[in-house]
Scaffold this motif. Structure first.
Motif, PDB file in Angstrom:
ATOM      1  N   TRP A   7     -12.430  67.576 100.819  1.00 34.85           N
ATOM      2  CA  TRP A   7     -11.904  66.233 100.596  1.00 34.85           C
ATOM      3  C   TRP A   7     -12.855  65.241 101.230  1.00 34.85           C
ATOM      4  CZ3 TRP A   7      -8.211  64.723  97.448  1.00 34.85           C
ATOM      5  CH2 TRP A   7      -7.740  63.416  97.550  1.00 34.85           C
ATOM      6  N   GLU A   9     -12.720  61.817 100.490  1.00 36.19           N
ATOM      7  CA  GLU A   9     -12.152  60.475 100.411  1.00 36.19           C
ATOM      8  C   GLU A   9     -11.605  60.059 101.773  1.00 36.19           C
ATOM      9  OE1 GLU A   9     -12.264  58.590  97.740  1.00 36.19           O
ATOM     10  OE2 GLU A   9     -13.132  60.144  96.506  1.00 36.19           O
ATOM     11  N   ARG A  17      -0.881  54.246 100.422  1.00 32.25           N
ATOM     12  CA  ARG A  17      -0.652  54.991  99.180  1.00 32.25           C
ATOM     13  C   ARG A  17       0.453  54.322  98.377  1.00 32.25           C
ATOM     14  NH1 ARG A  17      -1.254  59.430 102.594  1.00 32.25           N
ATOM     15  NH2 ARG A  17       0.985  59.804 102.634  1.00 32.25           N
ATOM     16  N   LEU A  49     -10.880  50.290  96.219  1.00 32.77           N
ATOM     17  CA  LEU A  49      -9.813  50.790  95.360  1.00 32.77           C
ATOM     18  C   LEU A  49      -9.100  49.659  94.619  1.00 32.77           C
ATOM     19  CD1 LEU A  49      -8.351  53.449  97.818  1.00 32.77           C
ATOM     20  CD2 LEU A  49     -10.025  53.782  96.000  1.00 32.77           C
ATOM     21  N   GLN A  63     -11.966  52.868  90.435  1.00 30.78           N
ATOM     22  CA  GLN A  63     -11.973  53.846  91.525  1.00 30.78           C
ATOM     23  C   GLN A  63     -10.547  54.032  92.070  1.00 30.78           C
ATOM     24  OE1 GLN A  63     -14.633  52.814  94.706  1.00 30.78           O
ATOM     25  NE2 GLN A  63     -13.985  54.508  95.989  1.00 30.78           N
ATOM     26  N   ARG A  67      -8.299  57.423  92.108  1.00 25.53           N
ATOM     27  CA  ARG A  67      -7.698  57.906  93.356  1.00 25.53           C
ATOM     28  C   ARG A  67      -6.190  58.084  93.184  1.00 25.53           C
ATOM     29  NH1 ARG A  67      -9.228  57.604  98.998  1.00 25.53           N
ATOM     30  NH2 ARG A  67      -7.573  58.718 100.061  1.00 25.53           N
ATOM     31  N   HIS A  68      -5.556  57.146  92.490  1.00 22.30           N
ATOM     32  CA  HIS A  68      -4.124  57.247  92.220  1.00 22.30           C
ATOM     33  C   HIS A  68      -3.836  58.521  91.428  1.00 22.30           C
ATOM     34  CE1 HIS A  68      -0.347  56.582  90.065  1.00 22.30           C
ATOM     35  NE2 HIS A  68       0.004  55.861  91.115  1.00 22.30           N
ATOM     36  N   GLU A  71      -4.469  61.606  93.893  1.00 30.86           N
ATOM     37  CA  GLU A  71      -3.659  61.738  95.102  1.00 30.86           C
ATOM     38  C   GLU A  71      -2.172  61.502  94.877  1.00 30.86           C
ATOM     39  OE1 GLU A  71      -3.689  60.056  99.664  1.00 30.86           O
ATOM     40  OE2 GLU A  71      -5.477  59.951  98.450  1.00 30.86           O
TER      41      GLU A  71
END
Length: 89
Positions: A7, A9, A17, A49, A63, A67-68, A71
């Protein structure tokens, strides 16, 4: 045996989040920066993001969408599978 997943990130706090997910739900309209989650929205912008548009609203970047999907969306799908198993059992 499968190789360990690496990972790379930066870690997102649960509040960030959640803010990222709210950006996803807001879609192209974005979210105003003058909300309670402004610190998280600013952090998302600092990490690339999201970005603040000229109208002052925060919108998810490509980006951020990726990521959404990695994750948050996967986590929600896993929870859905677990919930269906519980109901069936």
């Amino acid at each position: 045996m499968a190789a360990a997943m690496e990972w790379n990130e930066p870690y997102l706090e649960s509040c960030c989040r959640s803010a990222l997910h709210r950006l996803k739900l807001a879609g192209p309209a974005g979210r105003p920066l003058a909300l309670r989650d402004a610190p998280c929205l600013k952090r998302l912008c600092a990490e690339g993001l999201a970005s603040v548009a000229q109208d002052g609203r925060v919108r998810m970047s490509a980006q951020g969408a990726a990521r959404h999907d990695v994750e948050i969306a996967q986590m929600r799908r896993r929870r859905g599978v677990q919930n269906r198993r519980r109901r069936a059992g």
